[in-house]
Design an enzyme around this catalytic site. Structure first.
Site, PDB file in Angstrom:
ATOM      1  N   GLU A 258     -28.110  77.397  25.556  1.00 56.33           N
ATOM      2  CA  GLU A 258     -28.281  75.942  25.506  1.00 56.33           C
ATOM      3  C   GLU A 258     -29.782  75.727  25.597  1.00 56.33           C
ATOM      4  OE1 GLU A 258     -27.323  71.857  28.049  1.00 56.33           O
ATOM      5  OE2 GLU A 258     -26.883  73.818  28.896  1.00 56.33           O
ATOM      6  N   CYS A 297     -30.983  67.467  29.857  1.00 56.41           N
ATOM      7  CA  CYS A 297     -30.752  67.875  28.471  1.00 56.41           C
ATOM      8  C   CYS A 297     -30.318  66.715  27.592  1.00 56.41           C
ATOM      9  CB  CYS A 297     -29.734  69.005  28.414  1.00 56.41           C
ATOM     10  SG  CYS A 297     -28.169  68.618  29.206  1.00 56.41           S
TER      11      CYS A 297
END
Length: 334
Positions: A258, A297
């Site tokens: 990620e 994020c």
């Protein structure tokens, strides 16, 4: 507060690292609140312990039994959340920021445990679909099933969510019967360590199921095999470097990343300053800039606005930002 001595949970016990470690300052006061170092750890032994002891112990449990473990871990975190909130402030996060990380992390464990209880069997195998007839006469049949890998899950996590970032990975790993070696970012590793300690003291995890590295991973990657999984959260640059590690390439180690994010908030041309959509846009852009200081994020990198609305958006955004109070995250007004 007095300094916290970070330790590494390895081989089923707390062991002091031989390395001097690095000081970790509070993001608020600059005072040293912890030291992190993995010097002296035998990373080959950690990997073997995870596979041979932790994995074997987890595979003795059915999916339903492992779901019960995950649920118990979520409850343990929730029961002792105030201990984590007390440390959370030193990361620079307000209680609202910490709520996403701490209670959000515990909630993730509870949610995944609940889904597993509903959807997974009380068995050691998960059957995927019906039996498939391969040959015309039915003498060649196929049945696909899921079983645990015989390796370890290495979780390398980011600094911004030291609790939730760990727990969202642990839940599926434990449900799948895989032991985990967790390596948090050093800057906020003391909060991760506190959460790991709570889970260990809950006394529901099989021996070897969870190990913590506070500091460098040393030569851990040298001991990975095709049965292991690396799950990385962080920058695209670091992900690319780890993905090209010779052992990862040679052994075909499963690598999940990620990395970074590229998000935007877009105002439609039909949204006027009098519309609720305009107000929502201003509210959300300000939130993305300020919640966890924009260090998440899902935070946006760009706010895209029709040219005819730039002045109105700028004025409304400035007015909202000016009301935001900066200061000690322990103060409710911050």
């Amino acid at each position: 507060m007095s300094a916290i001595s970070l330790k590494n949970y390895a081989l089923g016990r707390w062991v002091e690292g031989k390395g001097a470690g690095a000081d970790i300052p509070s993001a608020v006061t600059g005072r040293i609140v912890a030291r992190a170092g993995s010097g002296g750890l035998d990373f080959k032994a950690m990997a073997s312990h995870a596979r041979d002891v932790g994995g074997a112990n987890l595979r003795k449990q059915t999916f339903q039994q492992r779901a019960a473990i995950v649920k118990a871990l979520g409850s343990a975190i929730m029961d002792k959340k105030e201990e984590l909130y007390a440390l959370n402030f030193h990361t620079g996060a307000t209680r609202k920021d910490g709520w996403i990380d701490i209670e959000g992390g515990a909630g993730t464990l509870l949610s995944m445990a609940s889904s597993a209880k509903r959807e997974l069997p009380d068995d050691f195998l998960f059957v995927d679909g019906p039996v498939e007839q391969i040959s015309k006469e039915g003498t060649f049949l196929a049945q696909h099933v899921y079983t645990p890998l015989r390796g370890a899950a290495v979780h390398i996590n980011a600094f911004n969510f030291p609790v939730w970032g760990m727990l969202e990975k642990l839940a599926p790993a434990f449900l799948a019967g895989m032991p985990a070696i967790v390596k948090p970012a050093s800057a906020t590793a003391y909060l991760t360590e506190a959460a790991v300690r709570i889970m260990i003291e809950a006394n529901v995890l099989p021996t070897g199921a969870l190990q913590l590295i506070a500091g460098s991973t040393g030569d851990l990657f040298e001991h990975l095999t095709c049965q292991d999984v690396v799950s990385f959260t962080g920058s695209a640059w670091t992900a690319e470097m780890l993905k090209q590690h010779p052992v990862v390439m040679r052994e075909g180690v499963r690598f999940v990343a990620e990395q970074d994010s590229l998000n935007a908030s877009i105002l439609g041309p039909d949204a006027t300053p009098e519309s609720p959509e305009f107000d929502l846009f201003i509210k959300e852009v300000a939130k993305e800039m300020t919640v966890k200081a924009g260090q998440k994020c899902t935070a946006i990198r760009r706010a895209l606005v029709p040219a005819a609305r730039i002045d109105a958006v700028q004025a409304a955004l400035i007015a909202r930002i000016e009301k935001i109070v900066l200061g000690d995250p322990r103060e409710e007004s911050t």
